[in-house]
Design a protein around this motif. Sequence first.
Motif, PDB file in Angstrom:
ATOM      1  N   HIS A  30       0.900  -1.207   0.063  1.00  0.00           N
ATOM      2  CA  HIS A  30       0.087  -0.147  -0.095  1.00  0.00           C
ATOM      3  C   HIS A  30       0.982   1.022  -0.033  1.00  0.00           C
ATOM      4  CE1 HIS A  30      -2.508   3.030   2.569  1.00  0.00           C
ATOM      5  NE2 HIS A  30      -3.355   2.717   1.544  1.00  0.00           N
ATOM      6  N   TYR A  73      -9.820  -4.272   2.965  1.00  0.00           N
ATOM      7  CA  TYR A  73      -9.451  -2.899   2.989  1.00  0.00           C
ATOM      8  C   TYR A  73     -10.123  -2.097   2.165  1.00  0.00           C
ATOM      9  CZ  TYR A  73      -5.700  -4.608   6.034  1.00  0.00           C
ATOM     10  OH  TYR A  73      -4.916  -5.135   7.022  1.00  0.00           O
ATOM     11  N   GLN A  74     -10.191  -2.664   0.680  1.00  0.00           N
ATOM     12  CA  GLN A  74     -10.578  -1.798  -0.332  1.00  0.00           C
ATOM     13  C   GLN A  74     -11.194  -2.749  -1.342  1.00  0.00           C
ATOM     14  OE1 GLN A  74      -7.799   0.942  -2.253  1.00  0.00           O
ATOM     15  NE2 GLN A  74      -9.367   1.837  -3.428  1.00  0.00           N
ATOM     16  N   ALA A 314      -8.731   2.112   3.140  1.00  0.00           N
ATOM     17  CA  ALA A 314      -7.695   1.079   3.060  1.00  0.00           C
ATOM     18  C   ALA A 314      -6.858   1.757   3.907  1.00  0.00           C
ATOM     19  CB  ALA A 314      -7.231   0.864   1.617  1.00  0.00           C
TER      20      ALA A 314
END
Length: 345
Positions: A30, A73-74, A314
């Motif tokens: 990320h 998260y996403q 996220a």
Amino acid sequence: MSQFTELRGLYHLRETIGSGGFAKVKLAYHALTGEKVAIKIMDKRSLGEDLPRVKTEIEAMKDLCHQHICKLYQVIETETKFFMILEYCPEGELFDYIVSKDKLSEEEARIFFRQIVAAVAYIHSQGYAHRDLKPENLLLDEDQNLKLIDFGLCAKPKGGIDSQLFTCCGSPAYAAPELVSGREYLGSEADLWSMGILLYALLCGYLPFDDDKIPSLYKKIQSGKYDTPSWLSDDSKSLIGSMLQVDPKNRVTIRHLLKHPWLMADAQCPVEWHSKYKRSLDEDCLTELAVHYGKTKKEMESSVSEFKFDYLTATYFLLLEKKMKGRPVRLLNKIRNHEGASREK
Ligand SMILES: Cn1cc(Br)cc1C(=O)Nc1[nH]nc2c1CN(C(=O)N[C@H](CN1CCCC1)c1ccccc1)C21CC1
């Protein structure tokens, strides 16, 4: 490596760590936090009639927030693909761990089984049944904690967790007798049976009901007869027996499991199954986000609390992860462009 344009600048993709029927899982970083994530990539065209399973999994995982459930998260949906950005578990599947150790001691099996009971008690309390509980769907994080994955077959019956289901699904060796007989069943009761198979696999290293021909496997499951090896303690045998009851009405319930003597043996306390995640948003994470995005904390709080499962969701959860692991609650203010070179923001 062909960078998916939807991920550019947000995630740095690395190697594939898993590939199954209609999906593959890649390790990624990320960009804003530098934290590792696992991105499950599904191609809509090859999904075919499995498309509803993906929507089921996404909606369920958006609802579920628990220390023993792999965190979503996403979600990124394009015309041809779904990307699920999920928690990365560096130690892989519990299945491989059991195989590597042949079988687990009662103490080690208890530590894992308490976590499984906590996860299942939580999803049942949220009205969900997993319906595919097996060691392949339990991952190990860096602290040897279990994280439940693969909610593609889960059910959230309209009338609540205790209303009847029909669809026969899950993995045959873990499927309850009422399920393989095509009768109506309760998702919660079928999960309890699968947990009996799981505990047996942890303690024995093989399955109680096994056969390479499905019809004879089903007969063995419906008979409910399995052998109990000599190394099993009386308490283990009775606990397994209370879950592997052919008649679901005689099967132990998750509530009873939480305070079962075998589960409490080394801990003297009932299984703590509630989610450790607080309802309120974390101040430190909000502050760091507000500074980064040049917003007030109030503005930040209202954007984050929408939980759109976009990049902001996220980033919030990954900052929270960093905090829970004792790492600095900081965002990398050098945004690396896709060549990996970093430039001042
Ligand atoms: C295998 N492995 C070895 C190490 Br070390 C780490 C891993 C690893 O996969 N870690 C990991 N972290 N987070 C995830 C994973 C795997 N993973 C998964 O979701 N893995 C599942 C595994 N299922 C079990 C039965 C059938 C497929 C998967 C689903 C579709 C395609 C491929 C894999 C997530 C995303 C949630």
